[in-house]
Design a protein around this motif. Structure first.
Motif, mmCIF file in Angstrom:
data_model
loop_
_atom_site.group_PDB
_atom_site.id
_atom_site.type_symbol
_atom_site.label_atom_id
_atom_site.label_comp_id
_atom_site.label_asym_id
_atom_site.label_seq_id
_atom_site.Cartn_x
_atom_site.Cartn_y
_atom_site.Cartn_z
ATOM 1 N N UNK A 47 10.197 7.288 -6.587
ATOM 2 C CA UNK A 47 9.436 6.518 -5.592
ATOM 3 C C UNK A 47 9.115 5.099 -6.046
ATOM 4 N N UNK A 48 8.853 4.925 -7.342
ATOM 5 C CA UNK A 48 8.619 3.574 -7.864
ATOM 6 C C UNK A 48 9.878 2.726 -7.747
ATOM 7 N N UNK B 91 -1.368 6.095 0.541
ATOM 8 C CA UNK B 91 -0.519 5.487 -0.471
ATOM 9 C C UNK B 91 -1.297 4.994 -1.678
ATOM 10 N N UNK B 92 -2.437 4.350 -1.450
ATOM 11 C CA UNK B 92 -3.231 3.830 -2.555
ATOM 12 C C UNK B 92 -3.858 4.965 -3.364
ATOM 13 N N UNK B 93 -4.333 5.998 -2.670
ATOM 14 C CA UNK B 93 -4.874 7.153 -3.389
ATOM 15 C C UNK B 93 -3.779 7.856 -4.190
ATOM 16 N N UNK B 94 -2.619 8.015 -3.609
ATOM 17 C CA UNK B 94 -1.519 8.720 -4.265
ATOM 18 C C UNK B 94 -1.132 8.013 -5.568
ATOM 19 N N UNK C 222 0.820 -1.210 0.000
ATOM 20 C CA UNK C 222 0.000 0.000 0.000
ATOM 21 C C UNK C 222 0.857 1.263 0.000
ATOM 22 N N UNK C 223 2.142 1.108 -0.256
ATOM 23 C CA UNK C 223 3.042 2.257 -0.273
ATOM 24 C C UNK C 223 2.708 3.166 -1.452
ATOM 25 N N UNK C 224 3.103 4.434 -1.393
ATOM 26 C CA UNK C 224 2.940 5.301 -2.556
ATOM 27 C C UNK C 224 3.585 4.684 -3.794
#
Length: 390
Positions: free
Chosen positions: A339-340, A375-378, A155-157
């Motif tokens: 970030x990925x 995180x999921x929304x981002x 669930x991380x960004x």
């Protein structure tokens, strides 16, 4: 009179499967992963409908790098450089490592479309990653840490790429599985998984180096059958150089892969100069909330890695995390992709996973749910609204 038996029976130490909770524990990890994916897809649909761009959910899962992987799977690799109409060098499919597109081609041979195969391979690999993460957290700490690691990582960004036609899901599964095998000294599995990671992403070189550290540690403990850990490390270490050599031979230029990366995506190792410039300019100007958020994610990840290292984690995992972060922070390229690239590093997630495992269950659940909501929304926002590639 002492009536104790001369040879008291020693209870065998539980195996990792039992420590992880057997089927119930593993299925719990898969259920946690499934909740994150369902939540992510719902947010993608919601934000996609709000964007009114006519793109379907399936189309959003196949964008950007997914198109490159599909071209490799369907058409194979080109035989040389690619140039634009004015004669300038462009990026092409030779920049992308082969294992993921090979799996897409293999699955599509069963009768599925390449697009369906690409998403299917990524989703299956994501389930494997969830299981491997749970086993890794369990073998390093305990069962609750394994579940927390699954929840926090998935669930991380930018964990949205675990649902997309990207290679991160496969790479994460292979790296986490490699560490589990190495920690349990199942060297044949560690070597094969390390080689797979090295043929999936260039960061596989960091994973291979970490496996070499684990092998040296094992040999120092016992020189019996030292060829097993050393052979596993050699196998993994060969992966990245072999692919780079193959690209060089195919193009006829020893620096071909690096030139293609620079031409197509501006990717080159500049010892962190571009990252430092991005952080300084973004945080001083505050221009745009996405760049500012990426800058904050990069700084928080550095801080989390420092906390993790202060806790003296298992040395191979620490080596992998340090080398992988040097590669991410030290290279120029699209800042919003960093970030990925940090997602499979794992070292940055350890402090939160350990803290959640030690906290009261209610506190841990509420904290992880809050983390997941952001995180999921981002990630869904970046795919559905943000116009640039991840």
């Amino acid at each position: 009179m002492d009536e104790r038996p001369e040879n008291p029976r020693v209870e065998p130490r539980p195996g990792l499967w039992d420590l992880a909770g057997a089927w119930r524990g593993v299925l719990t990890a898969v259920a946690i992963f499934a909740l994150t994916r369902i939540g992510q897809l719902i947010m993608l649909v919601w934000l996609g409908n709000a964007a009114h761009d006519g793109e379907s959910l399936r189309g959003r899962l196949l964008v950007w790098d997914g198109g490159w992987f599909l071209r490799v799977a369907v058409n194979g690799y080109p035989h040389g450089y690619t140039y634009d109409a004015s004669g300038h060098l462009e990026g092409n499919e030779l920049a992308f490592f082969p294992l993921y597109p090979m799996l897409i081609r293999g699955v599509s041979a069963l009768g599925l479309s390449p697009e369906t195969a690409a998403i299917g391979v990524s989703w299956i690999a994501s389930i494997g990653a969830a299981i491997a993460l749970h086993l890794l957290g369990t073998t390093l700490y305990h069962r609750r840490a394994g579940w927390a690691l699954v929840a926090i990582c998935c669930s991380a960004p930018v964990s949205v790429v675990l649902s997309m036609a990207y290679s991160e899901a496969l790479f994460l599964a292979l790296v986490a599985g490699m560490f589990v095998a190495a920690h349990r000294k199942v060297w044949w599995a560690a070597g094969l998984l390390g080689l797979g990671a090295a043929l999936t992403r260039p960061t596989g070189a960091a994973a291979a180096l970490a496996l070499a550290v684990a092998a040296i540690m094992a040999v120092r403990e016992s020189r019996r059958q030292a060829w097993q850990p050393l052979g596993a490390a050699a196998l993994a270490l060969a992966g990245v150089p072999l692919f780079l050599l193959w690209v060089a031979t195919r193009v006829g230029d020893p620096s071909a892969w690096f030139r293609i990366q620079t031409a197509g995506w501006g990717t080159s190792f500049d010892f962190g100069r571009s990252t430092w410039t991005f952080l300084r300019e973004t945080l001083s100007s505050g221009d745009g909330w996405i760049p500012v958020s990426v800058a904050l994610i990069l700084l928080v990840a550095l801080a989390a890695a420092g906390v993790a290292l202060a806790g003296k984690p298992w040395l191979p995992l620490a080596v992998y995390g340090i080398v992988a972060m040097v590669l991410v922070y030290g290279q120029a390229g699209f800042y919003h992709s960093k970030p990925r690239l940090l997602l499979p590093v794992l070292l940055t997630l350890l402090p939160a996973a350990v803290a959640a495992a030690r906290a009261r269950p209610r506190v841990a659940v509420l904290s992880i749910v809050a983390w997941a909501a952001f995180g999921l929304w981002y990630g869904a926002y970046l795919v559905a609204v943000w116009p640039y590639t991840l």
